[in-house]
Design a protein around this motif. Structure first.
Motif, PDB file in Angstrom:
ATOM      1  N   LEU A 285      13.447   2.353  -4.702  1.00 55.11           N
ATOM      2  CA  LEU A 285      12.824   1.558  -3.652  1.00 55.11           C
ATOM      3  C   LEU A 285      13.373   0.144  -3.784  1.00 55.11           C
ATOM      4  CD1 LEU A 285      10.633   1.609  -1.388  1.00 55.11           C
ATOM      5  CD2 LEU A 285       9.051   0.694  -3.093  1.00 55.11           C
ATOM      6  N   ALA A 286      13.765  -0.450  -2.659  1.00 56.88           N
ATOM      7  CA  ALA A 286      14.424  -1.749  -2.726  1.00 56.88           C
ATOM      8  C   ALA A 286      14.003  -2.633  -1.565  1.00 56.88           C
ATOM      9  CB  ALA A 286      15.944  -1.562  -2.703  1.00 56.88           C
ATOM     10  N   VAL A 287      14.080  -3.951  -1.820  1.00 54.35           N
ATOM     11  CA  VAL A 287      13.878  -4.951  -0.767  1.00 54.35           C
ATOM     12  C   VAL A 287      14.994  -5.984  -0.906  1.00 54.35           C
ATOM     13  CG1 VAL A 287      12.234  -6.236  -2.208  1.00 54.35           C
ATOM     14  CG2 VAL A 287      12.278  -6.601   0.269  1.00 54.35           C
ATOM     15  N   HIS A 288      15.633  -6.342   0.223  1.00 51.40           N
ATOM     16  CA  HIS A 288      16.757  -7.259   0.224  1.00 51.40           C
ATOM     17  C   HIS A 288      16.314  -8.677   0.581  1.00 51.40           C
ATOM     18  CE1 HIS A 288      18.870  -3.433   0.312  1.00 51.40           C
ATOM     19  NE2 HIS A 288      19.992  -4.066   0.022  1.00 51.40           N
ATOM     20  N   SER A 289      17.111  -9.632   0.213  1.00 50.69           N
ATOM     21  CA  SER A 289      16.833 -11.031   0.537  1.00 50.69           C
ATOM     22  C   SER A 289      16.688 -11.213   2.043  1.00 50.69           C
ATOM     23  CB  SER A 289      17.956 -11.925   0.018  1.00 50.69           C
ATOM     24  OG  SER A 289      18.048 -11.864  -1.387  1.00 50.69           O
ATOM     25  N   GLY A 290      15.736 -12.036   2.429  1.00 50.94           N
ATOM     26  CA  GLY A 290      15.539 -12.344   3.830  1.00 50.94           C
ATOM     27  C   GLY A 290      14.894 -11.248   4.637  1.00 50.94           C
ATOM     28  N   THR A 291      14.346 -10.220   3.962  1.00 50.10           N
ATOM     29  CA  THR A 291      13.691  -9.118   4.665  1.00 50.10           C
ATOM     30  C   THR A 291      12.312  -8.880   4.073  1.00 50.10           C
ATOM     31  OG1 THR A 291      14.417  -7.286   3.245  1.00 50.10           O
ATOM     32  CG2 THR A 291      15.957  -8.040   4.944  1.00 50.10           C
ATOM     33  N   ALA A 292      11.552  -8.017   4.753  1.00 46.99           N
ATOM     34  CA  ALA A 292      10.200  -7.674   4.298  1.00 46.99           C
ATOM     35  C   ALA A 292      10.064  -6.164   4.202  1.00 46.99           C
ATOM     36  CB  ALA A 292       9.154  -8.240   5.256  1.00 46.99           C
ATOM     37  N   LEU A 293       9.509  -5.710   3.090  1.00 45.24           N
ATOM     38  CA  LEU A 293       9.210  -4.299   2.868  1.00 45.24           C
ATOM     39  C   LEU A 293       7.696  -4.123   2.855  1.00 45.24           C
ATOM     40  CD1 LEU A 293       9.944  -1.341   1.924  1.00 45.24           C
ATOM     41  CD2 LEU A 293       9.712  -2.231  -0.421  1.00 45.24           C
ATOM     42  N   ALA A 294       7.184  -3.228   3.697  1.00 44.50           N
ATOM     43  CA  ALA A 294       5.756  -2.905   3.686  1.00 44.50           C
ATOM     44  C   ALA A 294       5.551  -1.585   2.949  1.00 44.50           C
ATOM     45  CB  ALA A 294       5.211  -2.796   5.109  1.00 44.50           C
ATOM     46  N   VAL A 295       4.645  -1.593   1.964  1.00 45.34           N
ATOM     47  CA  VAL A 295       4.274  -0.383   1.230  1.00 45.34           C
ATOM     48  C   VAL A 295       2.896   0.033   1.727  1.00 45.34           C
ATOM     49  CG1 VAL A 295       3.853   0.636  -1.027  1.00 45.34           C
ATOM     50  CG2 VAL A 295       5.620  -1.120  -0.772  1.00 45.34           C
ATOM     51  N   VAL A 296       2.835   1.194   2.386  1.00 44.07           N
ATOM     52  CA  VAL A 296       1.630   1.632   3.089  1.00 44.07           C
ATOM     53  C   VAL A 296       1.119   2.911   2.453  1.00 44.07           C
ATOM     54  CG1 VAL A 296       0.728   2.417   5.319  1.00 44.07           C
ATOM     55  CG2 VAL A 296       2.420   0.581   5.239  1.00 44.07           C
ATOM     56  N   GLY A 297      -0.186   3.038   2.378  1.00 46.10           N
ATOM     57  CA  GLY A 297      -0.803   4.267   1.873  1.00 46.10           C
ATOM     58  C   GLY A 297      -2.297   4.084   1.767  1.00 46.10           C
ATOM     59  N   ARG A 298      -2.990   5.171   1.572  1.00 46.12           N
ATOM     60  CA  ARG A 298      -4.439   5.062   1.484  1.00 46.12           C
ATOM     61  C   ARG A 298      -4.860   4.563   0.104  1.00 46.12           C
ATOM     62  NH1 ARG A 298      -5.749  11.416   2.424  1.00 46.12           N
ATOM     63  NH2 ARG A 298      -4.227  12.294   0.970  1.00 46.12           N
ATOM     64  N   SER A 299      -6.115   4.240  -0.026  1.00 42.28           N
ATOM     65  CA  SER A 299      -6.643   3.737  -1.290  1.00 42.28           C
ATOM     66  C   SER A 299      -6.443   4.771  -2.385  1.00 42.28           C
ATOM     67  CB  SER A 299      -8.141   3.431  -1.124  1.00 42.28           C
ATOM     68  OG  SER A 299      -8.691   2.974  -2.321  1.00 42.28           O
ATOM     69  N   GLY A 300      -5.929   4.316  -3.534  1.00 39.94           N
ATOM     70  CA  GLY A 300      -5.701   5.212  -4.656  1.00 39.94           C
ATOM     71  C   GLY A 300      -4.366   5.923  -4.632  1.00 39.94           C
ATOM     72  N   SER A 301      -3.500   5.585  -3.671  1.00 38.10           N
ATOM     73  CA  SER A 301      -2.212   6.279  -3.558  1.00 38.10           C
ATOM     74  C   SER A 301      -1.162   5.738  -4.523  1.00 38.10           C
ATOM     75  CB  SER A 301      -1.688   6.183  -2.127  1.00 38.10           C
ATOM     76  OG  SER A 301      -1.434   4.836  -1.772  1.00 38.10           O
ATOM     77  N   GLY A 302      -1.422   4.590  -5.139  1.00 35.79           N
ATOM     78  CA  GLY A 302      -0.472   4.010  -6.080  1.00 35.79           C
ATOM     79  C   GLY A 302       0.157   2.720  -5.610  1.00 35.79           C
ATOM     80  N   LYS A 303      -0.302   2.169  -4.474  1.00 33.60           N
ATOM     81  CA  LYS A 303       0.299   0.947  -3.922  1.00 33.60           C
ATOM     82  C   LYS A 303       0.199  -0.219  -4.895  1.00 33.60           C
ATOM     83  CE  LYS A 303      -2.184   0.433  -0.195  1.00 33.60           C
ATOM     84  NZ  LYS A 303      -3.250   1.399  -0.470  1.00 33.60           N
ATOM     85  N   THR A 304      -1.009  -0.470  -5.389  1.00 34.30           N
ATOM     86  CA  THR A 304      -1.201  -1.611  -6.288  1.00 34.30           C
ATOM     87  C   THR A 304      -0.474  -1.398  -7.609  1.00 34.30           C
ATOM     88  OG1 THR A 304      -3.293  -2.298  -5.282  1.00 34.30           O
ATOM     89  CG2 THR A 304      -2.941  -2.908  -7.579  1.00 34.30           C
ATOM     90  N   THR A 305      -0.451  -0.174  -8.118  1.00 29.72           N
ATOM     91  CA  THR A 305       0.295   0.096  -9.352  1.00 29.72           C
ATOM     92  C   THR A 305       1.769  -0.231  -9.167  1.00 29.72           C
ATOM     93  OG1 THR A 305      -1.262   1.840 -10.004  1.00 29.72           O
ATOM     94  CG2 THR A 305       0.912   1.868 -11.036  1.00 29.72           C
ATOM     95  N   LEU A 306       2.343   0.167  -8.037  1.00 30.52           N
ATOM     96  CA  LEU A 306       3.738  -0.148  -7.746  1.00 30.52           C
ATOM     97  C   LEU A 306       3.968  -1.657  -7.708  1.00 30.52           C
ATOM     98  CD1 LEU A 306       6.617   0.621  -6.901  1.00 30.52           C
ATOM     99  CD2 LEU A 306       5.777   0.805  -4.543  1.00 30.52           C
ATOM    100  N   ALA A 307       3.065  -2.371  -7.031  1.00 31.19           N
ATOM    101  CA  ALA A 307       3.198  -3.826  -6.943  1.00 31.19           C
ATOM    102  C   ALA A 307       3.118  -4.473  -8.322  1.00 31.19           C
ATOM    103  CB  ALA A 307       2.116  -4.385  -6.023  1.00 31.19           C
ATOM    104  N   ARG A 308       2.220  -3.993  -9.158  1.00 33.02           N
ATOM    105  CA  ARG A 308       2.056  -4.565 -10.492  1.00 33.02           C
ATOM    106  C   ARG A 308       3.258  -4.250 -11.389  1.00 33.02           C
ATOM    107  NH1 ARG A 308      -3.064  -6.335 -11.896  1.00 33.02           N
ATOM    108  NH2 ARG A 308      -2.738  -5.731 -14.069  1.00 33.02           N
TER     109      ARG A 308
END
Length: 539
Positions: A285-308
């Protein structure tokens, strides 16, 4: 209706702290089996009013007026549930203690089974059907949405006759939000009075019987929900409703490959665990300079773990996080000052991220001093300017965190991260606690960052598909796996995975078309409960 039919009532409440009036002349009545919604922007006094029903006020507050609640128990689902969950105790220990006190009169042989039955039933009613697994976890091992539902289960176990729900759908995906709406409707149908504090007008439409619109601690309009939300009389209410239908920001540009082969931030071969159990897997999973990546999913899907993981805040994982092609140390404390500044994280629970004993302005400015070596006076001026741009004036930011609303603290947390001048900014549900007007302003601000901040890469962790639409690319998480990723426009209009399609379909209940029925989403049938006159008790 006579005043004595209400199970909770507030009359002419005024709360003042250090000369700052939080609530001024507040009136509120909650009837059995009904939902009374307080609607207004961040800092308008919603949470202060809700806490008054629990008998809780800010330290040093001067209070006048009257607060009356029938019964001994008022349930509370706070905006930041981690604040009321003991981090040193498993969820099961907390809930079992409550249930044990309720079965003392039963024969000893029946108590253990009855306690477990009551706890699992409460978890199921609070939309946590995998109760046995949740009971074994500590609060920090749950997502923010799961923590909220544990607190709701606690209120249901306690037998509360009034439940104060402070932004109960904050940080929730469309599927989970819909289930919470259904559950709160069912709570009201049992004769419990629900006081809903919310910026989310979709949820208010689905649930509320009465709406109280507040601004600056005062009631500007109140009445039956259908009348207030369809034909508002006050200019502020009309402005709030208009902001809800106007999207904020502009979508980011669509071609990250133009930035070259090396992403600003990349995650490779990730397997993250909680307590030894895998909770998140992703190949790349990657995000490039000058762009925005949205990580979407329901509660408990692992979004916050990925961010951390990206920010070095979750160490229990295999795999690699790369900044500009170079591996980053797994743990934040092992990263250099420059690496720490380069990847900044804005927490979902903004209040827990601030020191309660120091003014907000000082804490924001400290980031520039600590991570960039900035002069303290220059850092303070930069902090004040950034906070002001985010709508937080000088008088507000001189207060300690307890003097700011949850939405105000979210904006302060964003300002603090920006003072590090990061290469990558990871925002975990940055708009989830904001009213429509403030949310639109924040989204406008966020979408300028990749362009205005020297090619900043933005990662938006969100349950909100409208927020995700502002990103360049979207990655969809389900049960710890990335099931789909691609350009934002394509993912939102032509999803390739059934789960993505279900998210989009679940989001469609929020705003019925003109002429459509008013109220709850399909499958959420409100059953009105007639209050018992005289005693105020529920049917």
């Amino acid at each position: 209706m006579n005043a004595d039919t209400a199970v909770a009532e507030i009359r002419e409440l005024r709360v003042e702290v250090d000369g700052h009036v939080l609530v001024d002349g507040m009136d509120l009545r909650a009837l059995p089996g009904t939902v009374t919604a307080l609607v207004g922007p961040s800092g308008s006094g919603k949470t202060t009013t809700g806490l008054a029903l629990l008998g809780e006020y800010p330290e040093g507050a001067r209070i006048t007026g009257r607060v009356r609640v029938s019964g001994d128990v008022v349930g509370h689902v706070p905006q930041q549930p981690s604040a009321v969950l003991n981090p040193a105790r498993r969820v099961g220990a907390l809930l079992y203690d409550i249930a044990r006190r309720q079965v003392r009169t039963l024969p000893r042989a029946r108590r253990r089974a009855e306690v477990r039955h009551r706890v699992l039933t409460a978890l199921d009613e609070a939309q946590l059907p995998d109760g046995a697994a949740v009971l074994r976890r500590y609060p920090h091992q749950l997502s923010g949405g799961q923590q909220q539902r544990v607190v709701l289960a606690q209120a249901l176990l306690l037998g509360a006759r009034v439940v104060v729900a402070d932004e109960p759908t904050t940080g929730q995906d469309a599927l989970t939000k819909r289930r919470i709406v259904e559950r709160l409707a069912a709570v009201a149908a049992r004769g419990i009075a629900v006081v809903l504090l919310s910026h989310d007008l979709d949820v208010v439409r689905a649930l509320a019987d009465e709406v109280v619109v507040v601004r600056g601690g005062r009631v500007v309009e109140s009445g039956p929900a259908e009348r207030v939300l369809r034909t508002p009389e006050h200019p502020w209410t009309r402005r709030l409703l208009a902001a809800e239908t106007t999207p904020g920001g502009e979508p980011a540009r669509e071609d990250p490959v133009a930035d070259g082969p090396v992403p600003a931030l990349e995650v490779r071969g990730l397997t993250a665990r909680h307590g030894g159990a895998p909770v998140l897997r992703t190949d790349t999973l990657a995000v490039h300079s000058g762009t925005a990546l949205a990580v979407v999913g329901r509660s408990g899907s692992g979004k916050t773990t990925l961010a951390r993981v990206m920010a070095g805040l979750h160490r229990d994982h295999d795999g690699t996080v790369l900044l500009d092609g170079a591996p980053l140390p797994r743990a934040l404390r092992s990263r250099s000052r420059e690496q720490t500044a380069a990847v900044q994280y804005v927490f979902q629970d903004a209040r827990a991220a601030f020191d309660e004993h120091r003014p907000v302005l000082d804490q924001v400015a400290r980031t520039a001093v600590r991570l960039r070596g900035a002069d303290p006076a220059a850092a303070r001026a930069e902090a004040a300017a950034t906070l002001d741009r985010l709508g937080l004036g000088a008088e507000t930011v001189r207060r300690r965190p307890s003097g700011l609303s949850g939405g105000e603290l979210q904006r302060a947390a964003l300002a603090r991260a920006l003072l590090a001048r990061p290469r990558v900014l990871v925002c975990d549900e940055i708009t989830s606690g904001l009213d429509a007007l403030t949310r639109r302003g924040i989204l406008d601000f966020l979408t300028t960052l990749p362009r205005d901040r020297g090619g900043l890469a933005l990662v938006l962790v969100t349950h909100d598909l409208d927020t995700a639409a502002l990103a360049t690319r979207i990655a969809v998480l389900d049960d710890g796996e990335i099931v789909e990723q691609g350009p934002a426009g394509r993912v939102r209009t032509a999803p390739r995975h059934p789960f993505t399609a279900s998210l989009l379909q679940a989001a469609s209940w929020r705003r019925p078309a003109a002429g459509a029925g008013y109220g709850a989403p399909p499958g959420c049938r409100r059953t009105r409960v007639r209050p018992v006159h005289g005693s105020g008790s529920a049917v």
